[in-house]
Write a protein that holds these residues in place. Sequence first.
Motif, PDB file in Angstrom:
ATOM      1  N   TYR A 121       1.026  -1.129  -0.023  1.00 44.76           N
ATOM      2  CA  TYR A 121       0.043   0.171  -0.042  1.00 44.76           C
ATOM      3  C   TYR A 121       0.854   1.061  -0.018  1.00 44.76           C
ATOM      4  O   TYR A 121       1.870   1.436   0.835  1.00 44.76           O
ATOM      5  N   ILE A 122       0.805   2.047  -0.911  1.00 43.98           N
ATOM      6  CA  ILE A 122       1.537   3.456  -0.952  1.00 43.98           C
ATOM      7  C   ILE A 122       0.809   4.585  -0.367  1.00 43.98           C
ATOM      8  O   ILE A 122      -0.291   4.674  -0.905  1.00 43.98           O
ATOM      9  N   ILE A 123       1.560   5.065   0.656  1.00 41.96           N
ATOM     10  CA  ILE A 123       0.710   5.982   1.312  1.00 41.96           C
ATOM     11  C   ILE A 123       1.227   7.212   0.817  1.00 41.96           C
ATOM     12  O   ILE A 123       0.240   8.414   0.704  1.00 41.96           O
ATOM     13  N   GLN A 169      -1.338   0.880  -6.522  1.00 40.27           N
ATOM     14  CA  GLN A 169      -1.128   0.701  -5.157  1.00 40.27           C
ATOM     15  C   GLN A 169      -1.299   2.138  -4.134  1.00 40.27           C
ATOM     16  O   GLN A 169      -1.590   2.116  -3.088  1.00 40.27           O
ATOM     17  N   TYR A 170      -0.891   3.115  -4.827  1.00 42.68           N
ATOM     18  CA  TYR A 170      -1.692   4.359  -4.270  1.00 42.68           C
ATOM     19  C   TYR A 170      -3.060   4.769  -4.158  1.00 42.68           C
ATOM     20  O   TYR A 170      -3.526   5.119  -3.319  1.00 42.68           O
ATOM     21  N   LEU A 171      -3.537   4.424  -5.499  1.00 41.06           N
ATOM     22  CA  LEU A 171      -5.071   4.694  -5.406  1.00 41.06           C
ATOM     23  C   LEU A 171      -5.981   3.490  -4.714  1.00 41.06           C
ATOM     24  O   LEU A 171      -7.089   3.799  -4.474  1.00 41.06           O
ATOM     25  N   GLY A 172      -5.597   2.414  -4.597  1.00 35.89           N
ATOM     26  CA  GLY A 172      -6.125   1.276  -3.816  1.00 35.89           C
ATOM     27  C   GLY A 172      -6.960   0.873  -4.824  1.00 35.89           C
ATOM     28  O   GLY A 172      -8.328   0.359  -4.488  1.00 35.89           O
TER      29      GLY A 172
END
Lengths: 190, 190
Positions: free
Chosen positions: B70-72, B175-178
Amino acid sequence: MEYAIFLRQHIEDIVALTDEEFQTILPYYSPVEVNKKELLIEAGQIITSEFLVVKGCLKAFTEDELGKEYIIQFAMENWWISDYPALVKETKGNVCVQALEDCFVLELSFEDRKKMCEAVPKMYIFHGEKAFSGYVALQKRVLSMMKNSAKEKYELLLHQYPALFQRVSKTMIAQYLGVSRETLSRLTKK
Amino acid sequence: MEYAIFLRQHIEDIVALTDEEFQTILPYYSPVEVNKKELLIEAGQIITSEFLVVKGCLKAFTEDELGKEYIIQFAMENWWISDYPALVKETKGNVCVQALEDCFVLELSFEDRKKMCEAVPKMYIFHGEKAFSGYVALQKRVLSMMKNSAKEKYELLLHQYPALFQRVSKTMIAQYLGVSRETLSRLTKK
Protein backbone atom coordinates in the motif's frame (compact mmCIF):
# COMPACT_ATOMS: atom_id res chain seq x y z
CA MET A 1 -18.28 35.28 28.17
CA GLU A 2 -17.88 31.84 29.62
CA TYR A 3 -16.39 30.59 26.38
CA ALA A 4 -13.31 32.74 26.97
CA ILE A 5 -12.11 30.30 29.65
CA PHE A 6 -12.70 27.37 27.29
CA LEU A 7 -10.86 29.09 24.45
CA ARG A 8 -7.88 30.05 26.58
CA GLN A 9 -7.55 26.49 27.89
CA HIS A 10 -7.85 25.13 24.33
CA ILE A 11 -5.00 27.36 23.13
CA GLU A 12 -2.86 26.99 26.24
CA ASP A 13 -2.86 23.20 25.82
CA ILE A 14 -0.36 24.04 23.08
CA VAL A 15 1.10 27.48 23.81
CA ALA A 16 1.06 29.65 26.96
CA LEU A 17 -0.35 33.17 26.54
CA THR A 18 -0.03 36.30 28.65
CA ASP A 19 -3.30 38.00 29.70
CA GLU A 20 -2.53 40.76 27.23
CA GLU A 21 -2.01 38.32 24.35
CA PHE A 22 -5.25 36.55 25.17
CA GLN A 23 -7.17 39.84 25.26
CA THR A 24 -5.73 40.60 21.80
CA ILE A 25 -6.88 37.34 20.25
CA LEU A 26 -10.27 36.95 21.95
CA PRO A 27 -12.18 39.45 19.72
CA TYR A 28 -11.24 37.49 16.58
CA TYR A 29 -13.58 34.66 17.63
CA SER A 30 -17.35 35.02 17.23
CA PRO A 31 -19.76 32.83 19.16
CA VAL A 32 -22.35 30.98 17.08
CA GLU A 33 -25.23 28.78 18.26
CA VAL A 34 -26.52 26.03 15.99
CA ASN A 35 -29.54 23.95 16.82
CA LYS A 36 -29.64 20.21 16.34
CA LYS A 37 -30.08 19.29 12.63
CA GLU A 38 -29.30 22.86 11.45
CA LEU A 39 -26.59 23.43 8.88
CA LEU A 40 -23.56 25.49 9.92
CA ILE A 41 -22.21 25.25 6.36
CA GLU A 42 -24.35 24.58 3.30
CA ALA A 43 -23.06 23.02 0.07
CA GLY A 44 -22.32 25.69 -2.54
CA GLN A 45 -21.59 28.39 0.03
CA ILE A 46 -18.32 30.36 -0.19
CA ILE A 47 -16.20 29.18 2.73
CA THR A 48 -14.37 31.87 4.68
CA SER A 49 -14.34 30.50 8.24
CA GLU A 50 -13.52 27.52 10.40
CA PHE A 51 -15.23 26.61 13.67
CA LEU A 52 -14.01 25.46 17.08
CA VAL A 53 -16.55 23.35 18.96
CA VAL A 54 -17.14 24.58 22.52
CA LYS A 55 -20.16 22.33 23.07
CA GLY A 56 -21.92 19.77 20.90
CA CYS A 57 -21.17 17.44 18.02
CA LEU A 58 -21.23 18.05 14.25
CA LYS A 59 -20.50 16.20 11.02
CA ALA A 60 -19.02 17.37 7.71
CA PHE A 61 -20.43 15.36 4.82
CA THR A 62 -21.07 15.28 1.12
CA GLU A 63 -23.45 13.33 -1.10
CA ASP A 64 -23.06 11.71 -4.50
CA GLU A 65 -25.55 12.02 -7.36
CA LEU A 66 -27.57 9.11 -5.94
CA GLY A 67 -27.90 10.82 -2.56
CA LYS A 68 -25.47 8.48 -0.83
CA GLU A 69 -23.82 10.28 2.09
CA TYR A 70 -20.08 10.29 2.90
CA ILE A 71 -18.91 11.67 6.26
CA ILE A 72 -15.55 13.39 6.00
CA GLN A 73 -15.16 14.31 9.64
CA PHE A 74 -16.92 14.57 12.97
CA ALA A 75 -16.20 17.30 15.50
CA MET A 76 -16.83 17.33 19.24
CA GLU A 77 -15.60 19.68 21.99
CA ASN A 78 -12.09 21.06 21.24
CA TRP A 79 -12.18 19.94 17.59
CA TRP A 80 -12.15 22.26 14.59
CA ILE A 81 -14.40 21.79 11.59
CA SER A 82 -14.85 23.39 8.16
CA ASP A 83 -14.71 22.54 4.47
CA TYR A 84 -10.93 22.91 4.46
CA PRO A 85 -10.22 22.44 0.73
CA ALA A 86 -12.70 25.29 0.07
CA LEU A 87 -11.50 27.41 3.02
CA VAL A 88 -7.89 27.42 1.89
CA LYS A 89 -8.96 28.98 -1.42
CA GLU A 90 -11.93 30.87 0.05
CA THR A 91 -14.11 29.40 -2.71
CA LYS A 92 -17.45 27.58 -2.90
CA GLY A 93 -17.42 24.19 -1.24
CA ASN A 94 -19.43 21.04 -1.79
CA VAL A 95 -19.48 19.92 1.83
CA CYS A 96 -22.24 20.46 4.42
CA VAL A 97 -21.55 20.84 8.14
CA GLN A 98 -24.55 19.87 10.26
CA ALA A 99 -25.16 19.97 14.01
CA LEU A 100 -25.96 16.54 15.46
CA GLU A 101 -26.80 18.12 18.84
CA ASP A 102 -27.51 21.69 19.95
CA CYS A 103 -24.08 23.25 19.48
CA PHE A 104 -22.07 26.24 20.57
CA VAL A 105 -19.08 27.00 18.34
CA LEU A 106 -16.54 29.79 17.88
CA GLU A 107 -16.14 31.10 14.35
CA LEU A 108 -12.71 32.24 13.15
CA SER A 109 -12.45 33.65 9.64
CA PHE A 110 -9.43 32.78 7.52
CA GLU A 111 -8.72 36.49 7.15
CA ASP A 112 -8.87 37.05 10.92
CA ARG A 113 -6.68 34.03 11.54
CA LYS A 114 -3.95 35.69 9.48
CA LYS A 115 -4.37 39.04 11.23
CA MET A 116 -4.43 37.41 14.66
CA CYS A 117 -1.22 35.47 13.94
CA GLU A 118 0.48 38.68 12.83
CA ALA A 119 -0.70 40.43 16.02
CA VAL A 120 0.27 37.51 18.32
CA PRO A 121 2.92 35.41 16.51
CA LYS A 122 2.64 32.64 19.13
CA MET A 123 -0.62 31.75 17.36
CA TYR A 124 1.45 30.56 14.38
CA ILE A 125 2.76 27.87 16.74
CA PHE A 126 -0.77 26.98 17.83
CA HIS A 127 -2.18 26.71 14.31
CA GLY A 128 0.94 24.95 13.05
CA GLU A 129 0.65 22.28 15.76
CA LYS A 130 -3.07 21.83 15.08
CA ALA A 131 -2.46 21.43 11.35
CA PHE A 132 0.39 18.99 11.94
CA SER A 133 -1.72 16.83 14.30
CA GLY A 134 -4.53 16.91 11.74
CA TYR A 135 -2.11 15.87 8.99
CA VAL A 136 -0.81 12.96 11.05
CA ALA A 137 -4.35 11.83 11.96
CA LEU A 138 -5.35 11.87 8.28
CA GLN A 139 -2.25 9.87 7.27
CA LYS A 140 -3.38 7.22 9.76
CA ARG A 141 -6.91 7.35 8.38
CA VAL A 142 -5.74 7.00 4.76
CA LEU A 143 -3.63 4.00 5.71
CA SER A 144 -6.53 2.45 7.61
CA MET A 145 -8.90 3.05 4.68
CA MET A 146 -6.49 1.33 2.28
CA LYS A 147 -5.27 -1.55 4.34
CA ASN A 148 -7.70 -2.45 7.09
CA SER A 149 -10.72 -4.74 7.02
CA ALA A 150 -14.10 -3.24 8.02
CA LYS A 151 -13.61 -4.83 11.46
CA GLU A 152 -10.16 -3.30 11.91
CA LYS A 153 -11.37 0.13 10.75
CA TYR A 154 -14.22 -0.02 13.25
CA GLU A 155 -11.97 -1.10 16.13
CA LEU A 156 -9.37 1.57 15.35
CA LEU A 157 -12.01 4.30 15.41
CA LEU A 158 -13.51 2.94 18.63
CA HIS A 159 -10.06 2.86 20.21
CA GLN A 160 -9.18 6.40 19.06
CA TYR A 161 -12.49 8.13 19.84
CA PRO A 162 -14.61 6.05 22.25
CA ALA A 163 -16.73 9.13 23.18
CA LEU A 164 -17.87 9.48 19.57
CA PHE A 165 -19.74 6.17 19.75
CA GLN A 166 -21.98 7.54 22.52
CA ARG A 167 -22.99 10.52 20.42
CA VAL A 168 -23.46 9.51 16.79
CA SER A 169 -25.57 6.77 15.20
CA LYS A 170 -24.20 3.55 13.77
CA THR A 171 -25.36 4.67 10.35
CA MET A 172 -23.08 7.67 10.65
CA ILE A 173 -20.16 5.56 11.86
CA ALA A 174 -20.68 3.41 8.74
CA GLN A 175 -20.79 6.53 6.52
CA TYR A 176 -17.54 7.72 8.07
CA LEU A 177 -15.76 4.37 7.73
CA GLY A 178 -17.03 3.76 4.20
CA VAL A 179 -18.59 0.41 5.08
CA SER A 180 -22.23 -0.61 4.69
CA ARG A 181 -24.66 -0.33 7.61
CA GLU A 182 -25.20 -4.10 7.37
CA THR A 183 -21.48 -4.87 7.66
CA LEU A 184 -21.26 -2.60 10.69
CA SER A 185 -24.27 -4.25 12.36
CA ARG A 186 -22.67 -7.64 11.86
CA LEU A 187 -19.45 -6.43 13.47
CA THR A 188 -21.07 -4.76 16.45
CA LYS A 189 -23.26 -7.76 17.23
CA LYS A 190 -20.26 -10.03 17.78
CA MET B 1 26.62 23.56 -1.23
CA GLU B 2 24.41 23.83 -4.25
CA TYR B 3 21.45 22.60 -2.23
CA ALA B 4 21.51 25.82 -0.18
CA ILE B 5 20.02 27.72 -3.13
CA PHE B 6 17.33 25.06 -3.54
CA LEU B 7 16.50 25.10 0.19
CA ARG B 8 16.29 28.87 0.37
CA GLN B 9 13.95 28.98 -2.63
CA HIS B 10 11.83 26.22 -1.11
CA ILE B 11 11.40 28.14 2.15
CA GLU B 12 11.05 31.56 0.53
CA ASP B 13 8.11 30.32 -1.53
CA ILE B 14 6.31 30.69 1.81
CA VAL B 15 8.28 33.11 3.95
CA ALA B 16 11.06 35.60 3.11
CA LEU B 17 14.30 35.21 5.08
CA THR B 18 17.19 37.57 5.69
CA ASP B 19 20.69 36.26 4.84
CA GLU B 20 21.39 35.99 8.54
CA GLU B 21 18.24 33.97 9.21
CA PHE B 22 19.08 31.62 6.36
CA GLN B 23 22.63 31.11 7.66
CA THR B 24 21.12 30.22 11.05
CA ILE B 25 18.80 27.56 9.67
CA LEU B 26 21.06 26.01 7.02
CA PRO B 27 23.16 23.86 9.43
CA TYR B 28 20.05 22.08 10.71
CA TYR B 29 19.65 20.29 7.36
CA SER B 30 21.92 17.35 6.51
CA PRO B 31 22.37 16.22 2.91
CA VAL B 32 21.73 12.50 2.26
CA GLU B 33 22.18 10.56 -0.98
CA VAL B 34 20.04 7.48 -1.58
CA ASN B 35 20.53 5.23 -4.56
CA LYS B 36 17.63 3.88 -6.60
CA LYS B 37 15.87 1.00 -4.78
CA GLU B 38 17.62 1.76 -1.46
CA LEU B 39 15.57 2.33 1.69
CA LEU B 40 15.76 5.74 3.35
CA ILE B 41 13.50 4.46 6.17
CA GLU B 42 13.11 0.79 7.07
CA ALA B 43 10.03 -0.66 8.80
CA GLY B 44 10.62 -1.02 12.54
CA GLN B 45 13.15 1.81 12.71
CA ILE B 46 12.68 4.59 15.30
CA ILE B 47 11.65 7.66 13.30
CA THR B 48 13.31 10.92 14.30
CA SER B 49 13.57 12.80 10.99
CA GLU B 50 11.70 13.98 7.94
CA PHE B 51 13.22 14.52 4.50
CA LEU B 52 12.93 17.24 1.87
CA VAL B 53 13.49 15.97 -1.69
CA VAL B 54 16.03 18.08 -3.59
CA LYS B 55 16.29 15.61 -6.48
CA GLY B 56 14.60 12.31 -7.23
CA CYS B 57 11.42 10.46 -6.40
CA LEU B 58 10.52 8.23 -3.44
CA LYS B 59 7.56 6.27 -2.09
CA ALA B 60 6.37 5.60 1.47
CA PHE B 61 4.65 2.24 1.70
CA THR B 62 3.59 -0.56 3.99
CA GLU B 63 2.70 -4.19 3.43
CA ASP B 64 0.03 -6.43 4.91
CA GLU B 65 0.64 -9.97 6.17
CA LEU B 66 0.17 -11.34 2.65
CA GLY B 67 2.85 -9.04 1.26
CA LYS B 68 0.37 -6.77 -0.53
CA GLU B 69 1.81 -3.27 -0.82
CA TYR B 70 0.00 0.00 0.00
CA ILE B 71 1.57 3.30 -1.05
CA ILE B 72 0.84 6.08 1.43
CA GLN B 73 2.64 8.87 -0.37
CA PHE B 74 5.03 9.70 -3.14
CA ALA B 75 7.56 12.53 -2.94
CA MET B 76 9.29 14.39 -5.74
CA GLU B 77 11.34 17.62 -5.73
CA ASN B 78 10.09 20.10 -3.07
CA TRP B 79 7.98 17.47 -1.26
CA TRP B 80 8.61 16.24 2.27
CA ILE B 81 8.45 12.58 3.23
CA SER B 82 8.61 10.53 6.43
CA ASP B 83 6.56 8.11 8.51
CA TYR B 84 4.68 10.99 10.12
CA PRO B 85 2.56 9.07 12.65
CA ALA B 86 5.82 7.57 14.00
CA LEU B 87 7.78 10.84 13.71
CA VAL B 88 5.34 12.81 15.81
CA LYS B 89 5.87 10.36 18.69
CA GLU B 90 9.50 9.58 17.77
CA THR B 91 8.64 5.87 17.97
CA LYS B 92 9.13 2.81 15.76
CA GLY B 93 7.24 3.00 12.49
CA ASN B 94 5.86 0.34 10.17
CA VAL B 95 6.37 2.27 6.97
CA CYS B 96 9.27 1.99 4.50
CA VAL B 97 10.52 4.90 2.42
CA GLN B 98 12.28 3.76 -0.75
CA ALA B 99 14.08 5.68 -3.50
CA LEU B 100 12.52 5.10 -6.93
CA GLU B 101 15.40 6.99 -8.60
CA ASP B 102 18.85 8.08 -7.39
CA CYS B 103 17.88 10.73 -4.85
CA PHE B 104 19.35 13.67 -3.01
CA VAL B 105 17.39 14.67 0.09
CA LEU B 106 17.84 16.99 3.08
CA GLU B 107 17.29 15.43 6.49
CA LEU B 108 15.74 17.51 9.28
CA SER B 109 15.35 15.89 12.68
CA PHE B 110 12.23 16.57 14.70
CA GLU B 111 14.41 17.84 17.54
CA ASP B 112 16.30 20.20 15.22
CA ARG B 113 13.06 21.43 13.70
CA LYS B 114 11.98 22.61 17.15
CA LYS B 115 15.35 24.25 17.88
CA MET B 116 15.40 25.91 14.47
CA CYS B 117 11.89 27.33 14.93
CA GLU B 118 12.89 28.74 18.32
CA ALA B 119 16.00 30.30 16.77
CA VAL B 120 14.14 31.68 13.72
CA PRO B 121 10.42 31.97 14.61
CA LYS B 122 9.49 32.65 10.97
CA MET B 123 10.05 28.93 10.47
CA TYR B 124 6.90 28.29 12.53
CA ILE B 125 5.03 30.03 9.70
CA PHE B 126 6.79 27.88 7.11
CA HIS B 127 6.10 24.56 8.86
CA GLY B 128 2.55 25.61 9.77
CA GLU B 129 1.76 26.40 6.13
CA LYS B 130 3.28 23.12 4.96
CA ALA B 131 1.28 21.14 7.52
CA PHE B 132 -1.93 22.97 6.62
CA SER B 133 -1.45 22.33 2.88
CA GLY B 134 -0.73 18.69 3.67
CA TYR B 135 -3.88 18.48 5.79
CA VAL B 136 -6.01 19.97 3.03
CA ALA B 137 -4.50 17.63 0.41
CA LEU B 138 -5.24 14.61 2.62
CA GLN B 139 -8.85 15.75 3.20
CA LYS B 140 -9.26 15.77 -0.59
CA ARG B 141 -7.66 12.34 -0.84
CA VAL B 142 -9.90 10.86 1.88
CA LEU B 143 -12.96 12.24 0.12
CA SER B 144 -11.78 10.87 -3.23
CA MET B 145 -11.05 7.46 -1.67
CA MET B 146 -14.56 7.31 -0.21
CA LYS B 147 -16.65 8.73 -2.99
CA ASN B 148 -14.91 8.42 -6.35
CA SER B 149 -14.91 5.55 -8.80
CA ALA B 150 -11.53 4.07 -9.79
CA LYS B 151 -11.71 6.15 -13.00
CA GLU B 152 -12.38 9.39 -11.10
CA LYS B 153 -9.58 8.66 -8.60
CA TYR B 154 -7.17 8.07 -11.46
CA GLU B 155 -8.19 11.24 -13.31
CA LEU B 156 -7.98 13.38 -10.16
CA LEU B 157 -4.44 12.19 -9.45
CA LEU B 158 -3.42 12.71 -13.09
CA HIS B 159 -4.85 16.22 -12.96
CA GLN B 160 -3.17 17.07 -9.64
CA TYR B 161 0.25 15.56 -10.29
CA PRO B 162 0.82 14.97 -14.03
CA ALA B 163 4.62 14.80 -13.52
CA LEU B 164 4.23 11.79 -11.23
CA PHE B 165 2.92 9.67 -14.09
CA GLN B 166 6.20 10.08 -15.97
CA ARG B 167 8.22 8.81 -13.02
CA VAL B 168 6.41 5.94 -11.34
CA SER B 169 5.02 2.68 -12.70
CA LYS B 170 1.33 1.95 -13.25
CA THR B 171 1.57 -0.74 -10.59
CA MET B 172 2.60 1.93 -8.08
CA ILE B 173 -0.18 4.28 -9.18
CA ALA B 174 -2.61 1.40 -8.54
CA GLN B 175 -1.05 0.74 -5.11
CA TYR B 176 -1.45 4.42 -4.25
CA LEU B 177 -5.06 4.65 -5.45
CA GLY B 178 -6.07 1.36 -3.85
CA VAL B 179 -7.34 -0.11 -7.11
CA SER B 180 -6.19 -3.30 -8.81
CA ARG B 181 -3.53 -3.21 -11.53
CA GLU B 182 -6.10 -4.76 -13.92
CA THR B 183 -8.66 -2.02 -13.25
CA LEU B 184 -6.01 0.62 -13.85
CA SER B 185 -4.90 -1.00 -17.13
CA ARG B 186 -8.49 -1.00 -18.30
CA LEU B 187 -8.85 2.69 -17.49
CA THR B 188 -5.61 3.79 -19.11
CA LYS B 189 -6.29 1.88 -22.33
CA LYS B 190 -9.40 3.90 -23.03
